[in-house]
Design an enzyme around this catalytic site. Structure first.
Site, PDB file in Angstrom:
ATOM      1  CG  ASN A   9      -1.709   1.255   1.385  1.00  0.00           C
ATOM      2  OD1 ASN A   9      -1.864   2.009   0.423  1.00  0.00           O
ATOM      3  ND2 ASN A   9      -2.227   1.506   2.589  1.00  0.00           N
ATOM      4  CE  LYS A  11       0.299   3.509   4.784  1.00  0.00           C
ATOM      5  NZ  LYS A  11       0.126   3.676   6.201  1.00  0.00           N
ATOM      6  CG  HIS A  96      -5.837   1.848   5.063  1.00  0.00           C
ATOM      7  ND1 HIS A  96      -5.328   2.834   5.875  1.00  0.00           N
ATOM      8  CD2 HIS A  96      -4.848   0.936   4.899  1.00  0.00           C
ATOM      9  CE1 HIS A  96      -4.076   2.526   6.185  1.00  0.00           C
ATOM     10  NE2 HIS A  96      -3.761   1.378   5.607  1.00  0.00           N
ATOM     11  CD  GLU A  98      -2.824   5.548   6.707  1.00  0.00           C
ATOM     12  OE1 GLU A  98      -2.852   5.556   5.459  1.00  0.00           O
ATOM     13  OE2 GLU A  98      -1.882   5.053   7.363  1.00  0.00           O
ATOM     14  CD  GLU A 168      -3.668  -2.726   7.370  1.00  0.00           C
ATOM     15  OE1 GLU A 168      -2.576  -2.980   6.891  1.00  0.00           O
ATOM     16  OE2 GLU A 168      -4.282  -1.678   7.139  1.00  0.00           O
ATOM     17  N   GLY A 174       2.023   2.193  11.019  1.00  0.00           N
ATOM     18  CA  GLY A 174       2.962   3.309  10.912  1.00  0.00           C
ATOM     19  C   GLY A 174       3.597   3.704  12.234  1.00  0.00           C
ATOM     20  CB  SER A 213       4.844  -1.631  12.218  1.00  0.00           C
ATOM     21  OG  SER A 213       4.367  -0.323  12.480  1.00  0.00           O
TER      22      SER A 213
HETATM   23  C1  PEP Z   1      -0.923   0.064   5.867  1.00  0.00           C
HETATM   24  O1  PEP Z   1      -0.848   1.134   5.287  1.00  0.00           O
HETATM   25  O2  PEP Z   1      -1.839  -0.704   5.587  1.00  0.00           O
HETATM   26  C2  PEP Z   1       0.086  -0.277   6.873  1.00  0.00           C
HETATM   27  C3  PEP Z   1      -0.029  -1.404   7.519  1.00  0.00           C
HETATM   28  O3  PEP Z   1       1.097   0.646   7.059  1.00  0.00           O
HETATM   29  P1  PEP Z   1       2.520   0.354   7.803  1.00  0.00           P
HETATM   30  O4  PEP Z   1       3.059  -0.914   7.206  1.00  0.00           O
HETATM   31  O5  PEP Z   1       3.348   1.550   7.477  1.00  0.00           O
HETATM   32  O6  PEP Z   1       2.228   0.209   9.255  1.00  0.00           O
END
Ligand code: PEP
Length: 249
Positions: A9, A11, A96, A98, A168, A174, A213
C-alpha cells in the site's frame, strides 16, 4: 495456508514517474513466482503506469486504495469502481484505518463501498482493526467482528464471490509496533470463524492478511504464523529494497 498474498500500500507515495522507476527496479529483481501473489496499491494517478509494467506478469495484481460507493455522478475528486477496473485494478482496499480515522469513514460507508465493488466485478479487501483503547479494555475482538459484519452486510453474492480481509490493528499502523504472530493468529482465527457465518465455505479460501509495521525483519515470522495468508505493507513497501525483502519472505 492459502496461497500467500504480499500487498504493497503505497499510500500517497510514488506518482507516475516514481511508480514506473519502482516497478522497473522491482521487476528486474523479482522474477515470476508461482507460490505467491503480489498485490500493488499505487495512488490512483499511478494505476496506469503500474498496469503497463505488469502486463505480462500474472503473479502481480493491481489494486486501488479507495473508491466512491456510487457508480457515477457529481462527486468531484472521487473515483468509481468502473474507472478503477478500466485502469486495470482487480482489488479495492476498503476501510483502511486512515480512511476510517483520518477521513471519518464509517463502517456503513465501507458496506456501501464493498457493495459497489461487488457490483463492479472487483474484489474488496476490507481492512478491520481495533484501536489501542479497545485492546486495553478487552473489546478488540468485538470491535473487529462488528467491522467485518457491517462491512460485508450489503454484498449480495458473498457465497460465490471472492473477498479478502486485512487485520490491521490501528495501534500498529505506521507506529513501529507490531502485533505478535500469536496475537495476530488469534484474531485471524476469530475472523475466519466469523467469515464462516457471513459467506459459508468461501471463508476457507478467503485471504486474511495482517498489516501494521511489517518490515524486512519481521515479515517472515508473521507470514509463517498460522492463519496469516498474507501481509499488507505500508511504509516498507515504498522503497524497492525493503519491499523486495518483504515480498520474498
Ligand atoms: C498500511 O498502510 O496498511 C500499513 C499497515 O502501514 P505500515 O506498514 O506503514 O504500518
Amino acid at each position: 495456508m492459502n496461497r500467500p498474498v504480499m500487498a504493497a500500500n503505497w499510500k500517497m507515495n510514488n506518482g507516475p514517474t516514481a511508480a514506473r522507476e519502482f516497478m522497473h527496479a522491482f521487476l528486474d529483481q523479482y522474477p515470476r513466482q508461482n507460490d505467491r501473489t503480489i498485490l500493488i496499491f499505487p495512488p490512483a494517478l499511478s494505476l496506469h503506469a503500474v498496469a503497463e509494467s505488469i502486463a505480462d506478469r500474472q503473479d502481480i495484481l493491481l489494486g486501488v486504495q479507495n473508491v466512491h460507493w456510487a457508480d457515477q455522478g457529481a462527486y468531484t475528486g472521487e473515483l468509481s469502481v468502473g474507472m478503477a477496473r478500466d485502469a486495470g485494478a482487480r482489488v479495492v482496499l476498503v476501510g483502511h484505518s486512515e480512511r476510517r480515522h483520518v477521513f471519518g469513514e464509517t463502517s456503513e460507508e465501507t458496506a456501501m463501498k464493498c457493495a459497489a465493488v461487488e457490483r463492479g466485478g472487483l474484489t474488496p479487501l476490507l481492512c478491520v482493526g481495533e484501536k489501542l483503547e479497545h485492546r486495553d479494555s478487552g473489546i478488540a475482538e468485538e470491535v473487529v467482528m462488528e467491522q467485518l459484519r457491517v462491512g460485508f452486510s450489503a454484498m449480495t453474492q458473498l457465497r460465490t464471490k471472492e473477498v479478502m480481509v486485512a487485520y490491521e490493528p490501528v495501534w500498529a499502523i505506521g507506529t513501529g509496533r507490531t502485533a505478535t504472530p500469536a496475537d495476530a493468529t488469534a484474531m485471524h482465527m476469530a475472523i475466519r470463524t466469523e467469515l464462516g457465518s457471513i459467506c459459508g465455505d468461501r471463508s476457507r479460501t478467503a485471504a486474511i492478511l495482517y498489516g501494521g509495521s511489517v518490515n524486512a525483519s519481521n515479515a517472515r515470522s508473521l507470514i509463517s504464523a498460522a492463519e496469516i495468508d498474507g501481509l499488507l505493507v505500508g511504509g516498507a513497501s515504498v522503497d524497492t529494497g525493503s519491499w523486495l525483502s518483504v515480498a520474498r519472505s
